[in-house]
Scaffold this motif. Sequence first.
Motif, PDB file in Angstrom:
ATOM      1  N   VAL A  44      -9.500   4.783  -3.062  1.00 12.98           N
ATOM      2  CA  VAL A  44      -8.575   5.591  -2.265  1.00 12.98           C
ATOM      3  C   VAL A  44      -7.272   4.866  -1.944  1.00 12.98           C
ATOM      4  O   VAL A  44      -6.392   5.426  -1.292  1.00 12.98           O
ATOM      5  N   CYS A  45      -7.166   3.633  -2.403  1.00 16.08           N
ATOM      6  CA  CYS A  45      -5.996   2.826  -2.053  1.00 16.08           C
ATOM      7  C   CYS A  45      -5.064   2.679  -3.251  1.00 16.08           C
ATOM      8  O   CYS A  45      -5.413   2.034  -4.244  1.00 16.08           O
ATOM      9  N   LYS A  46      -3.896   3.265  -3.174  1.00 20.38           N
ATOM     10  CA  LYS A  46      -2.891   3.099  -4.210  1.00 20.38           C
ATOM     11  C   LYS A  46      -1.959   1.964  -3.795  1.00 20.38           C
ATOM     12  O   LYS A  46      -1.470   1.923  -2.669  1.00 20.38           O
ATOM     13  N   VAL A  97       0.848  -1.192   0.000  1.00 20.61           N
ATOM     14  CA  VAL A  97       0.000   0.000   0.000  1.00 20.61           C
ATOM     15  C   VAL A  97       0.887   1.246   0.000  1.00 20.61           C
ATOM     16  O   VAL A  97       1.740   1.414   0.875  1.00 20.61           O
ATOM     17  N   THR A  98       0.692   2.110  -0.977  1.00 19.44           N
ATOM     18  CA  THR A  98       1.494   3.336  -1.079  1.00 19.44           C
ATOM     19  C   THR A  98       0.718   4.583  -0.649  1.00 19.44           C
ATOM     20  O   THR A  98       1.287   5.663  -0.558  1.00 19.44           O
ATOM     21  N   SER A  99      -0.572   4.443  -0.383  1.00 23.15           N
ATOM     22  CA  SER A  99      -1.362   5.567   0.135  1.00 23.15           C
ATOM     23  C   SER A  99      -0.981   5.840   1.585  1.00 23.15           C
ATOM     24  O   SER A  99      -0.634   4.922   2.332  1.00 23.15           O
ATOM     25  N   LYS A 100      -1.062   7.112   1.994  1.00 28.09           N
ATOM     26  CA  LYS A 100      -0.686   7.472   3.350  1.00 28.09           C
ATOM     27  C   LYS A 100      -1.769   7.117   4.373  1.00 28.09           C
ATOM     28  O   LYS A 100      -1.477   6.771   5.506  1.00 28.09           O
ATOM     29  N   SER A 101      -3.030   7.208   3.990  1.00 29.95           N
ATOM     30  CA  SER A 101      -4.099   6.939   4.936  1.00 29.95           C
ATOM     31  C   SER A 101      -5.253   6.230   4.235  1.00 29.95           C
ATOM     32  O   SER A 101      -5.867   6.779   3.317  1.00 29.95           O
ATOM     33  N   VAL A 102      -5.523   5.014   4.647  1.00 28.34           N
ATOM     34  CA  VAL A 102      -6.596   4.211   4.063  1.00 28.34           C
ATOM     35  C   VAL A 102      -7.351   3.532   5.205  1.00 28.34           C
ATOM     36  O   VAL A 102      -6.739   2.970   6.108  1.00 28.34           O
TER      37      VAL A 102
END
Length: 258
Positions: A92-94, A36-41
């Motif tokens: 929202v999840c990269k 996961v590369t998103s900061k907040s999920v």
Amino acid sequence: MKKRLLVLFLAVVGMQMSSEAQTELTYPKFTKVLEVTSKSVNIRKEPSTQSAKLGNSPEYLLVLDENEEWYHACILKEGAVLPQPGYVSKKVCKVKPSPNLDDNYVKQCWDGAGVSIENRTNGKYKGYCIITYYEFYCGAERNWIFIGKNKGNVCIGKQCYYWRVWSDDTEYSLQSINGEALEVPMSRIGDSDGPDWNKLTDREIDKIMSFDSIELMVAGKQTQAYRDGLGTTTESGKGVVTYSFDKAKYIGETMITK
């Protein structure tokens, strides 16, 4: 007499099955591993933004299934073991695929991680991999050994740390996080470059595989602390990351491998 023999045979078979069961690994049945590369999920209990939150900011997703909008995954997050898999919205999840844990990845690892990987070539555990690495811990170097099934970009198995037994300087002690221990003669596994853990016997690996905890290992960023002339320095680079998996609390489909 025949009845007694049958009872004895069934008892022996039962003991053998019980002993064999100690070498089984039960883990989530997954399709892929994503970093996961998103900061907040947010992690949801159900595939809905209105559903209750189970947590947030996962580091890896061990994907069980997915649709166009949601990942259903076992959540890997350092310092936390969720009691059940959760749902993460794709909107929202990269993510990016986690690298394979193989020789190519290990050769690219930062030297400070001290990562090495060997494949078991004989015996009951032929095909299992042995991954070793170290970390600077509480003012001293701690060395780790991980034995398990390599499923590509995740390895499922048992982990313990080791050190020389200083009382007589002839043995290494392998100890799990839960305190279970196994002593291995240094004279049999040692060489000029240190212990050769591929020389462990099947019986010794049986003992390691009977340790309570199950660990999941993925390729990831590893932070290492080491001492130099100016004190303790911290650097980061490619390495391996392990996560505890409590199968007793897991709710979902599982599969077994030997």
